[in-house]
Structures are given as structure tokens and as C-alpha cells.
Design an enzyme around this catalytic site. Sequence first.
Site, mmCIF file in Angstrom:
data_model
loop_
_atom_site.group_PDB
_atom_site.id
_atom_site.type_symbol
_atom_site.label_atom_id
_atom_site.label_comp_id
_atom_site.label_asym_id
_atom_site.label_seq_id
_atom_site.Cartn_x
_atom_site.Cartn_y
_atom_site.Cartn_z
ATOM 1 N N ASP A 278 -39.525 -0.357 -5.953
ATOM 2 C CA ASP A 278 -38.983 0.692 -5.099
ATOM 3 C C ASP A 278 -37.814 1.356 -5.822
ATOM 4 O OD1 ASP A 278 -40.734 0.140 -3.081
ATOM 5 O OD2 ASP A 278 -39.384 -1.192 -2.006
ATOM 6 N N THR A 280 -34.918 3.221 -3.830
ATOM 7 C CA THR A 280 -33.689 3.123 -3.053
ATOM 8 C C THR A 280 -33.265 1.674 -2.875
ATOM 9 O OG1 THR A 280 -34.285 5.134 -1.869
ATOM 10 C CG2 THR A 280 -32.580 3.742 -0.882
ATOM 11 N N ASP A 600 -39.512 -3.738 0.899
ATOM 12 C CA ASP A 600 -38.520 -4.080 1.913
ATOM 13 C C ASP A 600 -39.007 -3.826 3.333
ATOM 14 O OD1 ASP A 600 -38.581 -1.367 1.834
ATOM 15 O OD2 ASP A 600 -36.509 -1.067 1.241
ATOM 16 N N ASP A 604 -44.924 -2.966 3.786
ATOM 17 C CA ASP A 604 -45.107 -3.415 2.406
ATOM 18 C C ASP A 604 -45.794 -4.776 2.341
ATOM 19 O OD1 ASP A 604 -43.950 -1.210 1.176
ATOM 20 O OD2 ASP A 604 -41.933 -2.011 1.403
#
Length: 1053
Positions: A278, A280, A600, A604
Site C-alpha cells: 500500500d 498511505t 489494512d 484486503d
Amino acid sequence: MARNSFRGSKRGRNAETNHEPEFSCTLQDLRLLMELRGADAITRIQDCYGDVNGLCTRLRTSPVEGLEGKPEDIGKRKQEFGQNVIPPKKPKTFLQLVWEALQDVTLIILEVAAVISLGLSFYSPPDTERQRKSKDGAIVEMQPLNADGELEKKKALPKKEKSVLQGKLTKLAVQIGRAGLLMSALTVIILITRFLIDTFWIQGLPWLQECVAVYVQFLVKFFIIGVTVLVVAVPEGLPLAVTISLAYSVKKMMKDNNLVRHLDACETMGNATAICSDKTGTLTMNRMTVVHTYIAGRHYKKVPEPDLIPTKILDLLIQGIGVNCAYTTKIMPPEREGGLPRQIGNKTECALLGLSLDLKRDYQNVRNEIPEEKLFKVYTFNSVRKSMSTVLKNFDGSYRMFSKGAAEILLKKCSKILTASGEAKVFKPKDREQLVKNVIESMASEGLRTICLAYRDFPATDGEPDWDNEAEILSRLTCIAVVGIEDPVRPEVPEAIRKCQRAGITVRMVTGDNINTARAIASKCGILLPGDDFLCIEGKEFNQRIRNELGEVRQERIDKIWPKLRVLARSSPMDKHTLVKGIIDSTVLEQRQVVAVTGDGTNDGPALKKADVGFAMGIAGTDVAKEASDIILTDDNFSSIVKAVMWGRNVYDSISKFLQFQLTVNVVAVTVAITGACITQDSPLKAVQMLWVNLIMDTFASLALATEPPTEALLLRNPYGRNKPLISRTMMKNILGHAIYQLTLIFTLLFVGEKMFDIDCGRNAPLHAPPSEHYTIVFNTFVLMQIFNEFNARKIHGERNVFEGVFGNPIFCSIILGTLIVQVVIVHFGGKAFSCVPLTLEQWLWCIFLGLGSLLWGQLVSSVPTRWLTFLKTAGHGTQQEEIPEEELEELNDNDEIDHAEMELRKGQVLWCRSLNRIQTQIRVVNAFRDSVSPYEGLETPESRSSIHNFMTHPEFRIEDLETQIPLIDENEDEDDAPTKRNSIIPPPLTLTGLSNLSNLQPHPSSPNQNNNALERIIPLHRDGSRSGLIPPNSAGLPPCPGSPLHSLETSL
């Protein structure tokens, strides 16, 4: 209900408190209500309680303020409804664990073998009749062993494992078991043949019936010697070394912010070839601030001064930010003086609130003026809207709606834009294209997330709008401003990614951000390098490329994309799952890819489960994501993944170091045992001495070599891969090279040692003769060679400096020093128990000199190029798919992955090899009774028995909805952090958990976009009862047990 759901909430609670002392809603009523979903739940609430306010009234609570918080009230609720926690799973008792362990087929074999061995120890046949019966009895005892063992094996087949190391270790154990069994059988045959030739041919003795009992005793003696050879040949300490290495690594990884939930994930990470990360919070700091603004027709590269912005525009901007961000999102003062303000809640909204403060306006004043219960309607963020909107009702009956969302999407819904004069002008498509090109793309190229802020007025004269018609409501907006939000790249990430690339690991970014922003961040991180032939696409284009005309994902199409793909932008969790599955299933490259994934969000889960190693975020991650993961990053930092790679590779190398050391000892010990037994009919190394040697090369060597700390050098090579053998040709060169040195010295000391040291010969001594200096020197030299050879075993790639980093491992140094001290004590004070006599200083110096020769010999062995030794073979390959019979392969088609360990265990002869490998523990005990029969005793310590199987499995997920209405990665934080709707009822935690979405469900058909809870798209199946935590089916929106990350630590430690 949406417009009046907050009326009278205080009055209802207070009135109820005065007139109804008890709750009028039982725990059973709530349980039945929680079993319903959707329209059924709405109907039940309306039929039984009128509305959600009625339910709150019966529960003596407020939908706005929650519980009163008085201790007596809390106590009554706990007594009536119970604790608001999932009760922890009751741990198993020690006896239950022992009983479960006894169900293992290996232990069943050992139990039967122990009974047989114990029976043989008391065997003393007086005549042929009893001898024949006893012999038949042993056969009868052994016949059901294989049948029962095989039957039990079929009943207790292990769950599918995906450990590369396990497959290689099992195959290597089979190879060593075969070799040991062959040597053992050869020893027995040679002894029996020599006995027959010597007795009946050379001595010419006739066969006498009354001597049959003596002949049987000789056979039993030869059998024990054969088992002794087998005990020495098999590296029974290997499981212990694996367990120690994994357990030590897991403990140390915790200090490196890696919380390992599944033990096998540790070594699997060492073979990782691809990481899908990811953006962020993982690659970036997840601390967002507004750095660019486009407002009143001007593009500011920094936040402008308030007096540069027209008052009307500034008021609209501040009011829109205040009410159209979650009220739980706040900017708090720094914890310590001089620190940065704390961002609580959604980070993107925190950036907007920070903009309000930078403009010298306090958003809290807006919220105090317009409390949350006065919000008329809220359209929460989801992947369909890609925006969030809040509606306010004015006193004159008109409405005003504020919206914020992805700039390039929300601008398409704007028909006007505010100018420098504060007035709105028509916003034509040509103007929009120019704004996108000059402002949005400029911001995105610098790695900024672009957010558009807009509003719309609904005059009272137009009547009540149709709030369910979102296409109409979210149109004809007026653009207030466009802001560029910066999420700085973590300073340590670029170097971590360079290490990954140098280590042969491809890093890919999978994000929900704008493609220009994603490309800019990827360039800053080093994922995209200048001049590289890379691919950077959006999720929409990705799906178009990989799907055929029927919309089906085709592997051959994925294979054309993923090798060059580096950035996947505007992607959904389903896109991430598709990419991960495509890479794992790909056969384009010779090596099967080992993929690690970070995640997160709840959605996912499928990707985290499908990946070889799933990393969940410990800070920003949901409990569902953590449950589906193998490792939890407690700091959400990408650099921690690099540390996991180092530890995984270190586990692999630690096992190889132990194998190199122990197999050298095994080759020497087996050769000495066979030679001694066949030539002198006596072993130079007595049984108790062999036990000490076994202790050195099993338990102590496991601790010393399996606890080596990782170094940066581990990242200077490519992953081993599934085909790389555990024992390379270089290691085989070291094993045979050192074996030659040790055997030469041992045989020299054995056959001419008495002349070299001018001492009495110890060969051909009587059965109960006292210990001799001769054999003590042989034993002492043998042990010292093993101790110094441990230094050589620390290097497996041909390195010359075997002392490098040795003082960085205090366990290794302690074990070497402790072993030397114990060896001195054994030689000087062991006496008859260890068959030793004290040695002189000169004899000690010679033994130490010959032991130190191992280090010098090691330098000589390292000087020989491995390429010259073409006859050397490798060992410890994983089972290849082409090696599996077709009929067995068909049986495994339904499984995610072939279990290499199970394929090896299916071979019939392995059962016998493993049983003989374990039998030594019992034989050592039994041999205590056999001193009068034979000096050859069992050689294994009970401490060396261990196992690393039965790893935990992942929770299972299934995807019910294959539509693209899935929240974007990185953007789903808006859903996770923000309340679902501003006009929803926030339930008190003790009574109404999970009912927060029911308050705004209307009786009439709602908009397909109104319920944007994407958690309903992934529904966990019923989980194995052996796992902790609880995620009931059809309750994806419910929070799991708060302690689930801790409950999930059911590793094999």
C-alpha cells in the site's frame, strides 16, 4: 426517521429513568435482533419498538449522548446484558495437550517400539522353543504396526502447508534416512557374515542345537550395533534446530516491529520475490497537510493568508470543512511542547481541518454552532461516489449541501466556480479541462492528493428534493476550492526499497490514489527508476487488459502485464487480490513467485490470505485484516518488511549451517562406528561418549548455529527460490573436506596412536577392561575437532573469515566455552562412567592442536574452487510438480498449493525411516539394562526430539459481490475512520453495538448507493474452532474481539 431521529432523546431517557426502573428489552431480544439483516431488521424494529428511538428508550440510553456513565448504571447493565467483550477461549489443560500430542503417528510408533525394546532387554531364552515363541511374538507385535500407522496417518493428514523449507527438510530427511538405513543394514550384514565365516569356517565349529541361544544373543548384539549406526547417521537434532531458529527469529522480529502470527511465515519471507505494498501509511508517513490551494481563481503553492481570500469564499470554505468532516476527526494539541499537533481520525480530513486552522479560523466554532444532530443528511464516502456530502437545512426551509472528494471526479459534477470577486461564474467543460491540466495535474505530479471542495444550494421554492436520487443531488455543484494534500514519504523507505531491489525483490505499489500522485510517490520511493521499462496503470485499465470478452480473468493476459507492472493506481481490493493471485499462479518465469502483500482494510482479507505472506498494519489495520495476515507490522512501516526478509533468509542459512556441521559429524561418526565394529568388533567411541557427542551436535549446535543474528550481507543475493537445495555443492565440499581430515586423524590415532604417544594400546581390550589413555585421546580429539569445526560451519558460502561477527552472538560464544569446560571435566573426572582417564598436559596440547587443525584445514578447503569438483551433488531439493504422479496431482487440484512435505510423507518407506529415526530415544533407555549383552548403547538425547508442523491456517474468506463497488485502497480509510452517517444513531457500546446503520434505513426503497458499507461484500466463513477470536458469518460490520491481535498469537512457540 432521518430528520427526527434525534428529537427528544434526552427527555426520553430522563423520563424513562424516572418511571421505569428496569430495562424493558431483554438480552434475548437483542440477540434475536442482531441475527437479522437489512429489511428484516427494519421491520422488527418498527414492529417491536416503533423506531430506533423506541429501542433506545427501552434500553434507557440516548442515541446522541450514549450512557450516563454512572457506576451503578454500568453495574446493572453488566448484570443484565453481560460484559461487552467476546469471552476468551478456554485454554487446554496440560493433560489435554499431552493427550493430543500422543495421537501423533510417530509417537504411536515410538510407544510400540518402546514396548518391544523393553521386552527384548529382558529376553533370556532357555531353549529353542521359547526362543522361537519370542521371535514369533516380536513379528506378531510388528505386523499391525504398519497397518495401524498408515491408517492413523490417513485419518490425521496434516493441513496444507505452503512452507518451502518444510518440503526441502522432509525430502532431505528421507534421503538421509535411506542412507542411514542402508549403512545400518550393511553393518549388520557384515557383522553376521563375519561371525558366520569366523565361527563355522575358520574355526570349523559345528552347528549345535544347545548353542542356538548364544547365536541369538550375538544376533541381538549385531542388531543393536546396526541401530547404533542408524542413530548416529540420522540428524535427529534437525527439527530442534528448525524450531529454535524459528522461535528465536520470531522473538527477535518482535523487536523489529514484526509480530509473527504464523511461524512458517518467517522462513517463507526469506524466499519472497515480490512485495505488493500500500502507499498511505506504509510508504508514506500518513500525516497529511495541505500545501497547495486553488481558490478564488489563483493557484497558491503554500497556504495563503486569510486576507487574500474573499470573506464569502472563506466562510463557505470553513463551514464546509467543519460540517463535512467526521466530527470524530480532530486536531489536538501536541503531547509535548515543541511537538507537532496530533491528528485524530481520518488523516485526509485532518489535513482539511489543519487548513482551517492555518487560515486563522477555528472549525470547532462551526461544529458548536451546528452540532452533529442538526445535520439533515449525510452521503458518506464510498467507491461509487468517490466523495462525501453533508446536507444542512436552513431556517427558511432551503437546504445547503457541502461536498468533498477526488478532484478530477467532483469537478465533473460542478457547473459553477467561485471567482476572485466571491461570485460564482459558469464552469464550462473547457474551463474544467484547463483547470485539470494546469492545477490538478501539476499538484499530482508533485505527489499530492487533490481534493475538490464544493457546495450546492436547494431553494425552498423548488420544493423538497428527492434525496435518494443521488445522480441529481450530486450535480450542478459550485466549486469552492481545490487543495493539494501532501503525505510525505517516510525518510527510511527509499533506502529500504533499494535494499529490496538489490536483494532481487520487486516492489509494486497498489494504491487507490490518482495515477499521477501514485507515480510521483513511486518515483520518490525508488519504485520507478529513470530509464526503466515499467508499467503504471489504473485499476480500470488493468481490468480491461486482463479480462476477455466475457469479463473473465485470463492468466495469459495477466502474464503479459505483471512482470513490468510497478504501480497500480485507483485500484480496489479485488484488483489487489486478482494481481496477487495472477503473480502466484504465473508460469512465465522459471521460479514460482513468492509474494508478500500489505493490507489494512477489511476488504484486503482475500489478498492477505492468498499471498504467501500477508502483512497487516498494526496501527491503521482492521481486526479482520490482522486475522487474515501472517505478520503484523506494529509500526506500519515498509522498512520493517525488509527486516522480515533478513530474518527469513537468516532462518534458511541457520538451518544450512546446522546441516553442514551435523552432517560432517554424522559422516565421521558413521564411518568410525562401522569400521570399528567390523574390524575390531568394538566401537572406539563408547555409548556414553556418543551421547555426549550427540548432545554437542544436536542440542548445543542447534542453539549455537540457529541463533546467529542476520546481517546486511543477506540482502546482497537473490532469493533462494523453491528449487534451491538446502545443501549446496559448496556445503557438500565443506562436509566431505572436513570429514576427510577428521577421519584421517581418528584412524591414525586409532591404529598407531599408542606408538605416537608411547602409551598402552586400547584395541582388543576385554569386555570389562578399565578405560585406556589411547581411547581417551581418540575421544578427546574427536570432540575438540567438532568444537572448532563449529566455527567453520558458521560460513556456508565459501567465506574465509569464519570469526566474522562471532562476538555478536553471545549464545554461540557461551556454548563453545561451556562445551570446552564440560569436556575438560568429563576427561578428568568422568572416570569409568565416561570410559575416560585423566590426560597429561602434553596430551591435552596435542589434542587441542589437532582440533585447531580443523580451522587451518577449513582455509585449505575454501581455497579449492567448487567448480572443479563436478562430481559433488546437491541435496535437499523441494519436491517439484513434475515429480508428483499424475493421479496424486489430480487429488490436489482443489487445493491452493501442493504440500511438498505431505507428498514426501505419502511414500511408504518414509514411515519406516522416521520410526527408526525416533526409536533411538527409547533404545537409549533400554540399553541401560543391556550392559551385560553389549557395550553399544543408544545415542540420542530426549531433548533432541521436536517438531515444527501443525502451523495455524488463515481464516477463510469468500467474495460475494463481484461488482466494482468496492472502496478504493487508501481511500477506504474514510470508511474505517469516519462514522457511517452524520444523521445515524451512535449506539451505546454496551447495548447497541453494530446497530449504528439501522437508524437511517427508510421504509421506502433506498438508493443503491445509500448503504455504502463495503464490509458486507466480504463475509468470513465459519472458522476453525482451534483459532482464537470470533468473526461470525454475516456480521462483517461488527467489530471483532478487541484483543484479537493478541489472541491470534497461537504460534508453535
